[in-house]
Scaffold this motif. Sequence first.
Motif, mmCIF file in Angstrom:
data_model
loop_
_atom_site.group_PDB
_atom_site.id
_atom_site.type_symbol
_atom_site.label_atom_id
_atom_site.label_comp_id
_atom_site.label_asym_id
_atom_site.label_seq_id
_atom_site.Cartn_x
_atom_site.Cartn_y
_atom_site.Cartn_z
ATOM 1 N N MET A 109 -0.344 10.478 5.661
ATOM 2 C CA MET A 109 -1.738 10.362 5.308
ATOM 3 C C MET A 109 -1.455 9.175 4.405
ATOM 4 O O MET A 109 -2.873 8.730 4.387
ATOM 5 N N THR A 110 -0.775 8.787 3.400
ATOM 6 C CA THR A 110 -0.700 7.651 2.678
ATOM 7 C C THR A 110 0.063 6.519 3.110
ATOM 8 O O THR A 110 0.078 5.360 2.498
ATOM 9 N N ASP A 111 0.804 6.636 4.307
ATOM 10 C CA ASP A 111 1.429 5.475 4.948
ATOM 11 C C ASP A 111 0.324 4.807 5.997
ATOM 12 O O ASP A 111 -0.050 3.926 5.606
ATOM 13 N N TRP A 112 0.500 5.312 7.161
ATOM 14 C CA TRP A 112 -0.425 4.853 8.038
ATOM 15 C C TRP A 112 -1.826 4.996 7.636
ATOM 16 O O TRP A 112 -2.707 4.305 7.979
ATOM 17 N N GLY A 113 -2.027 6.270 7.115
ATOM 18 C CA GLY A 113 -3.374 6.340 6.503
ATOM 19 C C GLY A 113 -3.971 5.488 5.674
ATOM 20 O O GLY A 113 -5.210 5.090 5.585
ATOM 21 N N ALA A 114 -3.164 4.821 4.792
ATOM 22 C CA ALA A 114 -3.613 3.703 4.018
ATOM 23 C C ALA A 114 -4.073 2.494 4.567
ATOM 24 O O ALA A 114 -4.830 1.730 4.307
ATOM 25 N N HIS A 115 -3.768 2.462 6.036
ATOM 26 C CA HIS A 115 -4.115 1.296 6.958
ATOM 27 C C HIS A 115 -5.617 1.641 7.559
ATOM 28 O O HIS A 115 -6.769 1.231 7.468
ATOM 29 N N HIS A 116 -5.418 2.924 8.429
ATOM 30 C CA HIS A 116 -6.654 3.352 9.263
ATOM 31 C C HIS A 116 -7.804 3.928 8.283
ATOM 32 O O HIS A 116 -8.763 3.895 8.760
ATOM 33 N N ASN A 117 -7.427 4.865 7.366
ATOM 34 C CA ASN A 117 -8.415 5.343 6.441
ATOM 35 C C ASN A 117 -9.115 4.001 5.701
ATOM 36 O O ASN A 117 -10.209 4.473 5.292
ATOM 37 N N ASP A 118 -8.524 3.176 5.221
ATOM 38 C CA ASP A 118 -9.071 1.898 4.682
ATOM 39 C C ASP A 118 -10.056 1.397 5.717
ATOM 40 O O ASP A 118 -11.180 1.178 4.832
ATOM 41 N N ILE A 119 -9.841 1.193 6.752
ATOM 42 C CA ILE A 119 -10.647 0.591 7.923
ATOM 43 C C ILE A 119 -12.027 1.701 7.810
ATOM 44 O O ILE A 119 -13.124 1.041 8.013
ATOM 45 N N LYS B 23 1.054 -1.180 0.241
ATOM 46 C CA LYS B 23 -0.003 -0.118 0.090
ATOM 47 C C LYS B 23 0.740 1.258 0.031
ATOM 48 O O LYS B 23 2.103 1.370 0.243
ATOM 49 N N PRO B 24 0.422 2.464 -0.422
ATOM 50 C CA PRO B 24 -1.010 2.543 -1.180
ATOM 51 C C PRO B 24 -0.827 2.025 -2.624
ATOM 52 O O PRO B 24 0.545 1.887 -2.980
ATOM 53 N N LEU B 25 -1.907 1.800 -3.130
ATOM 54 C CA LEU B 25 -1.876 1.062 -4.592
ATOM 55 C C LEU B 25 -1.178 2.036 -5.470
ATOM 56 O O LEU B 25 -0.275 1.534 -6.265
ATOM 57 N N THR B 26 -1.145 3.156 -5.663
ATOM 58 C CA THR B 26 -0.471 4.308 -6.433
ATOM 59 C C THR B 26 -0.168 5.436 -5.591
ATOM 60 O O THR B 26 -0.384 5.664 -4.556
ATOM 61 N N LEU B 27 0.657 6.251 -6.624
ATOM 62 C CA LEU B 27 0.930 7.402 -5.948
ATOM 63 C C LEU B 27 -0.045 8.703 -6.228
ATOM 64 O O LEU B 27 -0.142 9.428 -5.621
ATOM 65 N N THR B 28 -0.714 8.408 -7.417
ATOM 66 C CA THR B 28 -1.990 9.262 -7.798
ATOM 67 C C THR B 28 -3.340 8.624 -8.103
ATOM 68 O O THR B 28 -3.212 7.496 -8.415
ATOM 69 N N VAL B 29 -4.269 9.690 -8.027
ATOM 70 C CA VAL B 29 -5.528 9.102 -8.507
ATOM 71 C C VAL B 29 -5.564 8.474 -9.789
ATOM 72 O O VAL B 29 -6.056 7.487 -10.008
ATOM 73 N N ASP B 30 -5.342 9.269 -10.787
ATOM 74 C CA ASP B 30 -5.226 8.741 -11.940
ATOM 75 C C ASP B 30 -4.795 7.389 -12.529
ATOM 76 O O ASP B 30 -4.996 6.835 -13.109
ATOM 77 N N GLU B 31 -3.580 7.030 -11.730
ATOM 78 C CA GLU B 31 -2.927 5.817 -11.730
ATOM 79 C C GLU B 31 -3.713 4.721 -11.593
ATOM 80 O O GLU B 31 -3.502 3.635 -11.893
ATOM 81 N N GLY B 32 -4.522 4.859 -10.472
ATOM 82 C CA GLY B 32 -5.561 3.720 -9.980
ATOM 83 C C GLY B 32 -6.075 3.150 -11.356
ATOM 84 O O GLY B 32 -6.177 1.880 -11.483
ATOM 85 N N ARG B 33 -6.792 4.179 -12.248
ATOM 86 C CA ARG B 33 -7.405 3.457 -13.350
ATOM 87 C C ARG B 33 -6.551 2.322 -14.267
ATOM 88 O O ARG B 33 -7.071 1.430 -14.989
ATOM 89 N N HIS B 34 -5.600 3.220 -14.334
ATOM 90 C CA HIS B 34 -4.574 2.291 -15.277
ATOM 91 C C HIS B 34 -4.232 1.031 -14.723
ATOM 92 O O HIS B 34 -4.022 -0.080 -15.496
ATOM 93 N N VAL B 35 -3.921 0.993 -13.353
ATOM 94 C CA VAL B 35 -3.757 -0.173 -12.819
ATOM 95 C C VAL B 35 -4.816 -1.341 -12.921
ATOM 96 O O VAL B 35 -4.682 -2.558 -13.128
ATOM 97 N N ILE B 36 -6.069 -0.594 -12.445
ATOM 98 C CA ILE B 36 -7.326 -1.697 -12.697
ATOM 99 C C ILE B 36 -7.354 -2.218 -14.011
ATOM 100 O O ILE B 36 -7.758 -3.400 -14.079
ATOM 101 N N LYS B 37 -7.152 -1.403 -15.130
ATOM 102 C CA LYS B 37 -7.505 -1.931 -16.572
ATOM 103 C C LYS B 37 -6.338 -3.103 -16.771
ATOM 104 O O LYS B 37 -6.635 -3.874 -17.333
ATOM 105 N N ALA B 38 -5.073 -2.738 -16.396
ATOM 106 C CA ALA B 38 -4.223 -3.815 -16.504
ATOM 107 C C ALA B 38 -4.393 -5.172 -15.696
ATOM 108 O O ALA B 38 -4.264 -6.056 -16.202
ATOM 109 N N VAL B 39 -4.895 -4.927 -14.553
ATOM 110 C CA VAL B 39 -5.245 -6.157 -14.051
ATOM 111 C C VAL B 39 -6.707 -6.954 -14.423
ATOM 112 O O VAL B 39 -6.360 -8.243 -14.510
ATOM 113 N N ARG B 40 -7.486 -6.194 -14.859
ATOM 114 C CA ARG B 40 -8.905 -6.783 -15.528
ATOM 115 C C ARG B 40 -8.373 -7.345 -16.990
ATOM 116 O O ARG B 40 -9.046 -8.434 -17.156
ATOM 117 N N ASP B 41 -7.687 -6.516 -17.596
ATOM 118 C CA ASP B 41 -7.616 -7.145 -18.959
ATOM 119 C C ASP B 41 -6.753 -8.426 -19.097
ATOM 120 O O ASP B 41 -6.936 -9.195 -19.835
#
Length: 466
Positions: A271-281, A162-180
Motif C-alpha cells: 500500500m505504501t510501496d507501489w501504492g505511493a506511485h499508483h495512488n499518487d497518480i 517515497k513515501p515521504l513519511t511513515l505516519t500522517v503526523d510526521e508529514g507536518r513536521h517535515v513540511i515545517k522543516a522544509v518551509r522554515d
Amino acid sequence: MKEPTPSKAPETASSVHSFSISRRKFLQRCSALAAVTGLPAWFVERQQLQAAETDAAIAKAKSANGKPGIALIGCGGMGTWDGQNAGNHGNLLAVCDVDTSRTAAAAAKYRELGHNPEVYSDFRRVLERKDIDVIVNATPDHWHTLINIAAAKAGKDIYGEKPLTLTVDEGRHVIKAVRDNKVILQTGTQQRSMQRFRLACELVRNGRLGKLKVAKVWLPAGLREGPFKPSPAPDGLNWDYWLGPAPAISYTKERCHGTFRFWYEYSGGTMTDWGAHHNDIAYWAVGQIAPQSVESTRLSEPIPGGYTTIADYEVRYTYADGTGLHIFSTKDDSIYGAKNNPEGQRNGIRFEGPEGWIWVNRDEIKASDPELLRKPLPADATRLYASKDHMLNFFDCVKSRELPICDVETGHRSANMCHLGAISLRTKRKLKWDYEKELFVGAHAKEANTYLKREMRAPYDYSFCG
C-alpha cells in the motif's frame, strides 16, 4: 498554461523557408517520438515545446558556483540507483549507510563512474559538511522523516524516496522543516515525470471521460510468510542504528533491507510501496485534496510470527462528490486479481467515466476508444505540471528555487492516501477522514487515530535531528 507561440519575425522569403524546414523537422521528430512512446502526436508536440521553454528558463537560472555537492544516505538497490542518477547532475561526495558492506559496494560503483565519495556510517557527520548541498535520502521508510528534517535544518536540498513519511503526523513536521529552512524537497514519486501518466491525468481532469466515476488501482500483493527466527546480525551492520526510532528487537534477516517494507514497524506493505506511485497518480487525476471516507477488506491474514502488513486486500475511498478510488492487490494466479483486473496487467490504473475508460501503467496507455487519446485538448485546457525527468526536475529546481513537481506538501498528501488505506486495513473499519484537521472522526475514530503517529524510541526521536 497556454502553448507558446512562435516569435513574429519579418516574413522574408529566406526566413519563411528556414522556419518551414525547422517546423518540418520538428514535426518529424515528434512523429518519431509518438511512434516509439505510443503517445498521441499532439501531446508529444506540446511536451517538446514546453521542454524547450523550460530548458531556456533553467539555463538562465544556472548558478555560477558549478555543480552541487551530493551525498547519498541509504545505499540499497534503489538508493544506489538514485545516487548514480543524481551524480549525473553534480559531484557525488559522500555515501552513508549503517551497513558497511553497502557503503563499500556503492563507493566502488561510483568510483568506476568517476566520483570519489567518502564513506560514512552516521548521517549526522554527512550533514556537517559545508561542501554538500544536496541529500539523496533512500533509507527505509521509518528513517525518512528524521533524516529529511535533519537535512532541512542543515540547509540541504533533499531528494527523498517515497513515501515521504511513515505516519500522517510526521508529514507536518517535515513540511515545517522544509518551509522554515527554505530548502527544496522532491518526493521520489517518479511516475509524475513520465509522460503517459501526465497525459492520462490531464485527460481525466479535462473531462475526456465525462465526470470521473471511479479510479481503479492494481498493486502487487505483498509477502505472506513466516514465522521467522532471530539470528546474529551480520558483521558490519549496526542493527540498533538501523532500527533507529522503531522498537528494539532482535535481528531477523527478513526485517532488514529489501523486505523491511512488509513490517508495519518500518513501512506499510505494498500500500505504501507501489501504492505511493499508483495512488499518487490517481490522486493527481482526481484533483481533490483527500477522500472523505475509506473502508477495506482483508483477503488474507498475516502469519503469526511473520510479516505484519496485509498482503492481499481491497481498499475503497470515497470523495465528497461521490468519486471513488478503489485499490486491489493482485497476483498473477489469484482469482480476485484476474476478476478485478480486466487488462491482465500486474499493476496499473484504470479511470472510468460515462464516456469510457483510460488504462495506464509504466508500459502503455490505452482507452476504450482510441479517439479519447488522439483528440487534442483545447488550448484553454487545464495543464498539469510538466516534468520530463524526475531527478532532472529536482536539480533544475535546486538551481531556480522553484517548487518541484512533487514538493513536500504534495508528497505529504500523496503519502496520506496510502496511510489511510493501511490504517483501514489494520483496524478492519470503515473510517471517516477530516483532511483539514488530519484526524479520523465519527465511529471508530479513537482507535484509528492511534495509528496517525508513532512513539519514537530514544534517542532516535525528533531531538536526534539537531
